[in-house]
Design an enzyme around this catalytic site. Structure first.
Site, PDB file in Angstrom:
ATOM      1  N   THR A 214       0.878  -1.187   0.000  1.00 37.14           N
ATOM      2  CA  THR A 214       0.000   0.000   0.000  1.00 37.14           C
ATOM      3  C   THR A 214       0.912   1.234   0.000  1.00 37.14           C
ATOM      4  O   THR A 214       1.338   1.684  -1.044  1.00 37.14           O
ATOM      5  CB  THR A 214      -0.980  -0.017   1.178  1.00 37.14           C
TER       6      THR A 214
ATOM      7  N   THR B 195      -0.298  -2.879  11.541  1.00 44.17           N
ATOM      8  CA  THR B 195      -1.006  -2.874  10.264  1.00 44.17           C
ATOM      9  C   THR B 195      -0.113  -3.538   9.262  1.00 44.17           C
ATOM     10  O   THR B 195       0.643  -2.891   8.570  1.00 44.17           O
ATOM     11  CB  THR B 195      -1.319  -1.474   9.790  1.00 44.17           C
TER      12      THR B 195
ATOM     13  N   ASN C 164      -0.144  10.404   5.211  1.00 41.74           N
ATOM     14  CA  ASN C 164      -1.417  10.014   5.806  1.00 41.74           C
ATOM     15  C   ASN C 164      -2.508  11.064   5.601  1.00 41.74           C
ATOM     16  O   ASN C 164      -3.690  10.752   5.633  1.00 41.74           O
ATOM     17  CB  ASN C 164      -1.221   9.701   7.290  1.00 41.74           C
TER      18      ASN C 164
END
Length: 394
Positions: free
Chosen positions: A143, A180, A389
């Site tokens: 990702t 994560t 982010n």
């Protein structure tokens, strides 16, 4: 070489993340394998996590279907139906039982899976399966990662060559008690599911559960370990020399992948080991190390290459560990900056600052309150982390 006997893999561009990105992967064992997993401790769990936990009760799995781009988390009954349907499509394409398919997803929370992408992608995956396909799967699960993460260990058990290979993704929302991250570990050793589960939990506890990037834990965190016995080596027996060797290699592989995750932390430029010595017990050592490793003030000081030990001892003071502040010492690599709770002056601070300019270093905090110790891996907290982010979904 990222290959393990008896396993094949493939990845395709299915359209989940647009036309130009690998986003769907499949890993398959030639035979049903012993399987173990460790999952997120977050109360909010994604559909593939809930389904994976349910299916792993059997201790068996034969395939892992994984996608990036959409987490399939907080998607209700529709999300669970989508996960089951995708797993059923994979099972049908492979000619195996649906319960032997593990599913993993990573990406944006709250979006429903586009099942049509799976319907079109899974037959292509099944047709493309190859022994050297794991590297493509590693790219498909990225990702915000800047590079794929993988590790291999090859060794002998009773004169028979055995291999363990792993691939992982993770760069943000990383915090102990599962981060994560997705991690898939494969071995051609023969292992009973119960023993496999115990070994995986022990390996995760001192690797993936000792890292932090930003203090967040996700809804999808998963580590899966499959052992298919294709090496021909005798099954492992707990406590035997060959089992201890295997577990040592498994732990080394997990620690290698954990370091790669932290080194690739979103916007990170430093890989830092926080080592706490001299704690009253192991729990206090871990809590002290975790509190320091997770402190935003400490992490921003690392980014600024500022040897601000006051932030470290302040974080230590709120960790809950028992110690006398007048006994504490703090060192950056071999530069002892604090003795007896007191800084050692400008010349020592200048040497410590030079240490912080390195891409990797260790901060050692000695509480002098006992004999327990613990290590945590962390990174610096940069401006780029905020940028990444802030724009994650755009």
């Amino acid at each position: 070489m990222l290959e393990v006997r008896g396993f094949r893999a493939a990845a395709v561009k299915s359209g989940i993340r647009g036309k130009d990105r690998l986003d769907l992967g499949l890993i398959v064992s030639e035979r049903p394998a012993a399987a173990a997993g460790v999952f997120t401790t977050n109360t909010v769990k994604a559909a593939p996590v809930l389904l994976g936990m349910e299916r792993l009760r059997s201790g068996r799995a034969q395939a892992i279907l994984v996608n990036s781009g959409i987490a399939n988390a907080c998607t209700g009954e529709e999300g669970m139906r989508g996960a089951r349907l995708c797993g059923a499509m994979a099972a049908d394409a492979l000619g195996i039982a649906e319960e032997l398919v593990q599913l993993s997803s990573t990406g944006v929370i709250g979006m429903q899976l586009d099942v049509e992408c799976f319907r079109l992608g899974i037959p292509r995956l099944a047709a493309a399966l190859a022994p050297d396909g794991l590297e493509a799967v590693g790219r498909a699960i990225m990702t915000t990662d800047t590079a794929p993460k993988s590790a291999v260990r090859t060794f002998e058990l009773d004169g028979v060559e055995v291999r363990i290979a792993g691939l992982a993704k993770g760069a943000g929302m990383i915090m102990p008690n599962m981060a994560t991250m997705l991690c898939f570990i494969l071995t051609d050793a023969a292992v009973d599911p119960a023993l496999l589960r115990r070994m995986l939990r022990r390996a995760v506890e001192t690797s993936f559960n000792r890292i932090t990037i930003d203090g967040d834990t996700s809804t999808n965190d998963t580590v899966l370990l499959l052992a298919n016995g294709s090496s021909g080596a005798p099954p492992l027996v707990e406590g035997s020399p060959v089992q201890l060797l295997f577990e040592e290699q498994l732990h080394a592989l997990c620690l290698d992948l954990a370091r790669q995750v932290v080194r690739d932390g979103e916007g990170a430029s430093k890989l830092v080991t926080i080592r706490v010595d001299g704690a009253v017990d192991g729990a206090q050592a871990r809590q002290a190390a975790r509190t320091i490793a997770n402190s935003n003030l400490v992490k921003t000081a690392f980014f600024g290459e500022d040897a601000n030990w006051g932030r470290i001892i302040a974080a230590l003071g709120r960790s809950g560990a028992t110690f006398d502040q007048n006994a504490v010492s703090i060192a950056f690599d071999d530069v002892v900056m604090v003795k007896g709770g007191v800084g050692q002056g400008a010349e020592v601070e200048a040497r410590a600052t030079a240490v912080l300019k390195q891409p990797e270093f260790t901060v050692t905090v000695d509480l002098r309150a006992g004999s327990a110790a613990a290590d945590y891996l962390t990174c610096d907290f940069s401006i780029d982390y905020v940028k990444i982010n802030a724009d994650y979904r755009t």
